[in-house]
Design a protein around this motif. Structure first.
Motif, PDB file in Angstrom:
ATOM      1  N   TYR A 175      -2.895  -8.857  -3.251  1.00 38.79           N
ATOM      2  CA  TYR A 175      -3.024  -8.775  -1.807  1.00 38.79           C
ATOM      3  C   TYR A 175      -3.547  -9.956  -1.098  1.00 38.79           C
ATOM      4  O   TYR A 175      -4.144 -10.257  -0.004  1.00 38.79           O
ATOM      5  CB  TYR A 175      -4.397  -7.794  -1.589  1.00 38.79           C
TER       6      TYR A 175
ATOM      7  N   TRP B 182     -13.018  -8.422  -7.306  1.00 35.82           N
ATOM      8  CA  TRP B 182     -12.830  -7.122  -7.024  1.00 35.82           C
ATOM      9  C   TRP B 182     -11.883  -6.318  -7.818  1.00 35.82           C
ATOM     10  O   TRP B 182     -11.170  -6.907  -8.556  1.00 35.82           O
ATOM     11  CB  TRP B 182     -12.523  -6.838  -5.542  1.00 35.82           C
TER      12      TRP B 182
ATOM     13  N   ASP C  41      -4.515  -3.588   6.115  1.00 30.48           N
ATOM     14  CA  ASP C  41      -4.431  -2.283   6.602  1.00 30.48           C
ATOM     15  C   ASP C  41      -4.164  -2.170   8.205  1.00 30.48           C
ATOM     16  O   ASP C  41      -4.768  -3.079   8.913  1.00 30.48           O
ATOM     17  CB  ASP C  41      -5.902  -1.726   6.524  1.00 30.48           C
TER      18      ASP C  41
ATOM     19  N   TRP D  84      -9.200   8.636  -2.453  1.00 32.32           N
ATOM     20  CA  TRP D  84      -8.240   7.641  -3.457  1.00 32.32           C
ATOM     21  C   TRP D  84      -9.340   7.942  -4.858  1.00 32.32           C
ATOM     22  O   TRP D  84     -10.390   8.060  -5.047  1.00 32.32           O
ATOM     23  CB  TRP D  84      -8.711   6.331  -3.234  1.00 32.32           C
TER      24      TRP D  84
ATOM     25  N   GLU E 295       2.214  -0.540   1.742  1.00 32.46           N
ATOM     26  CA  GLU E 295       1.089   0.455   2.143  1.00 32.46           C
ATOM     27  C   GLU E 295       0.795   1.017   3.607  1.00 32.46           C
ATOM     28  O   GLU E 295       1.322  -0.032   4.438  1.00 32.46           O
ATOM     29  CB  GLU E 295      -0.561  -0.099   1.630  1.00 32.46           C
ATOM     30  N   ARG E 296       0.324   1.918   3.626  1.00 33.35           N
ATOM     31  CA  ARG E 296      -0.023   2.463   4.999  1.00 33.35           C
ATOM     32  C   ARG E 296       1.247   2.495   6.035  1.00 33.35           C
ATOM     33  O   ARG E 296       1.135   1.742   7.303  1.00 33.35           O
ATOM     34  CB  ARG E 296      -1.196   1.767   5.806  1.00 33.35           C
TER      35      ARG E 296
ATOM     36  N   GLY F 129     -12.755  -1.684  -0.736  1.00 31.07           N
ATOM     37  CA  GLY F 129     -11.381  -1.476  -1.730  1.00 31.07           C
ATOM     38  C   GLY F 129     -11.056   0.061  -1.740  1.00 31.07           C
ATOM     39  O   GLY F 129     -11.247   0.768  -0.841  1.00 31.07           O
ATOM     40  N   TRP F 130     -11.008   0.596  -2.979  1.00 35.76           N
ATOM     41  CA  TRP F 130     -10.656   1.971  -3.071  1.00 35.76           C
ATOM     42  C   TRP F 130     -11.899   2.919  -3.110  1.00 35.76           C
ATOM     43  O   TRP F 130     -11.796   4.125  -2.990  1.00 35.76           O
ATOM     44  CB  TRP F 130      -9.901   2.145  -4.365  1.00 35.76           C
TER      45      TRP F 130
ATOM     46  N   GLU G 122     -11.571  -1.778   8.220  1.00 31.70           N
ATOM     47  CA  GLU G 122     -10.255  -1.358   7.556  1.00 31.70           C
ATOM     48  C   GLU G 122     -10.020   0.004   7.831  1.00 31.70           C
ATOM     49  O   GLU G 122     -10.501   0.585   8.633  1.00 31.70           O
ATOM     50  CB  GLU G 122     -10.400  -1.275   6.102  1.00 31.70           C
TER      51      GLU G 122
ATOM     52  N   GLN H 163     -11.078   7.943   2.897  1.00 27.85           N
ATOM     53  CA  GLN H 163     -10.991   6.845   3.948  1.00 27.85           C
ATOM     54  C   GLN H 163      -9.894   7.154   4.950  1.00 27.85           C
ATOM     55  O   GLN H 163      -8.757   7.734   4.511  1.00 27.85           O
ATOM     56  CB  GLN H 163     -10.445   5.447   3.085  1.00 27.85           C
TER      57      GLN H 163
HETATM   58  C1  GAL Z   1      -8.336  -0.537   0.707  1.00 31.12           C
HETATM   59  C2  GAL Z   1      -7.326  -0.350   1.750  1.00 31.12           C
HETATM   60  C3  GAL Z   1      -6.126   0.327   0.771  1.00 31.12           C
HETATM   61  C4  GAL Z   1      -5.750  -0.447  -0.216  1.00 31.12           C
HETATM   62  C5  GAL Z   1      -7.055  -0.799  -1.077  1.00 31.12           C
HETATM   63  C6  GAL Z   1      -6.812  -1.605  -2.286  1.00 31.12           C
HETATM   64  O1  GAL Z   1      -9.587  -1.140   1.213  1.00 31.12           O
HETATM   65  O2  GAL Z   1      -7.761   0.577   2.759  1.00 31.12           O
HETATM   66  O3  GAL Z   1      -5.303   0.627   1.643  1.00 31.12           O
HETATM   67  O4  GAL Z   1      -5.149  -1.472   0.285  1.00 31.12           O
HETATM   68  O5  GAL Z   1      -7.994  -1.369  -0.437  1.00 31.12           O
HETATM   69  O6  GAL Z   1      -8.009  -1.890  -3.166  1.00 31.12           O
END
Ligand code: GAL
Length: 337
Positions: free
Chosen positions: A141, A71, A173, A299, A117-118, A242-243, A222, A279
């Motif tokens: 991650y 990814w 998340d 994002w 994050e978050r 992802g983003w 997520e 998101q």
């Molecule tokens: C998303 C997630 C974000 C960040 C991102 C990284 O799915 O909600 O907080 O972790 O992936 O790609």
């Protein structure tokens, strides 16, 4: 000075005839000093007449971690957790980095190369501490843990207590929710994002109590954001891309530990099927009112620091909640100090 402050808030300009105190989702949002607000994936705590917005402070440049092939792992160095405060949710004062990253400690969870994050913060009435939970991870991650920090003040500094797998399970998340009875919960994506997990926290909010449930099994959700209205619990979330944006959905329950029942996409209007190209991150109940504001991140995956914020009011009718797109809207707060 007044004119300067007015144009340095969430409403970028009034050229379009919009009131200066409107929220303009996706606009360029600045703090009262005129600097861009850097508080992504964040949440808001209301405490003694002020709102405190905590978020991910992203580093200037975005790069792709090439060793991750499955990814698009776009990254910006983690600067830590930033905090802004406001009485009216429009004019935000930068309170500093309440948990800064540690560039000189390459082994720390808080090194800029790691994921921070978050972040979400709750106030614990018994200990009188502010408790911060966040998603901590390795650069790719792969680690999937939750980190916890505490402070005597909403504006920090927070002392980092460390990271762990809640109930021995991976956590990515995440968010926090404090119920009206004072009990608090951690809600996170688990089982490699297959399901969500809700954990009742210990009385001091710093650890899982051991009582937990996996929920929305195999639904791959997520970005959880939880709130309560009229004795019902609501959980807004995104899919896992992802983003990149995807369709939101929400679930409702009569108790935090479930049963949670999935509902349809609450978003309506322009680009609703892609969550307005954003998101979810948090739902704020406006202090003293039956009003709820959904917060999202739009994002920019190749330029993460310039990701923007989408805040929208939630509407309710007898059977469902909706989040309609609005180019601009006004909070009309009853209580501002
Ligand atoms: C998303 C997630 C974000 C960040 C991102 C990284 O799915 O909600 O907080 O972790 O992936 O790609």
């Amino acid at each position: 000075m007044l004119a300067f402050v007015a144009c340095c808030t969430l409403s970028c300009s009034n050229k379009s005839g919009k009131a200066e105190n409107d929220i303009i989702p996706g606009g360029l949002w600045h703090d009262v000093d005129g600097n861009p607000i850097n508080a992504h994936g964040g949440g808001i705590l209301y405490h003694e007449g002020r709102y405190y917005w905590y978020g991910e402070c992203k580093g200037d440049s975005t790069y792709r971690l090439e060793r991750v092939k499955s990814w698009e792992c776009w990254r910006a160095d983690a600067q830590g957790v930033s905090c802004y405060s406001s009485a009216d949710l429009l004019h935000w004062k930068f309170e500093g980095m309440v948990l800064p990253s540690l560039p000189h400690d390459s082994l720390s969870d808080l090194h800029p190369s790691q994921i921070i994050e978050r972040p979400k913060v709750l106030y614990n009435e018994k200990t009188r501490k502010f408790v911060l939970w966040m998603h901590i991870d390795s650069p790719d991650y792969g680690k999937g843990v939750a980190g916890v920090a505490v402070s005597d003040s909403p504006t920090g500094p927070f002392t980092y207590l460390g990271s762990f797998k809640p109930n021995g399970l991976d956590s990515r998340d995440q968010t926090l929710f404090k119920d009206t009875d004072g009990r608090a919960y951690h809600i996170c994506s688990t089982d490699w994002n297959e399901s969500l997990m809700v954990s009742l926290l210990t009385d001091d909010y710093t650890r899982p109590s051991g009582e937990y449930r996996r929920i929305l099994l195999h639904q791959k959700r997520e970005a959880p954001a939880v709130f309560k209205r009229n004795k019902k619990y609501y959980l807004l979330s995104s899919g896992c891309t992802g983003w990149d944006p995807n369709k939101a959905s929400y679930a409702v329950a009569d108790s935090m530990l479930g049963v949670w029942t999935t509902q349809e996409d609450p978003c309506t209007g322009k680009d609703a099927d892609k969550t307005f190209y954003a998101q979810s991150t948090f739902v704020l109940r406006i202090a003293g009112e039956d009003k709820y504001m959904a917060m999202f991140d739009r994002w920019k995956k190749t330029d993460l620091i310039h990701s923007s914020y989408i805040w929208l009011p939630i509407e309710f009718d007898a059977s469902r909640m909706t989040i309609p797109w609005k180019d601009s809207w006004s909070l009309n707060l009853k209580n501002t100090k």
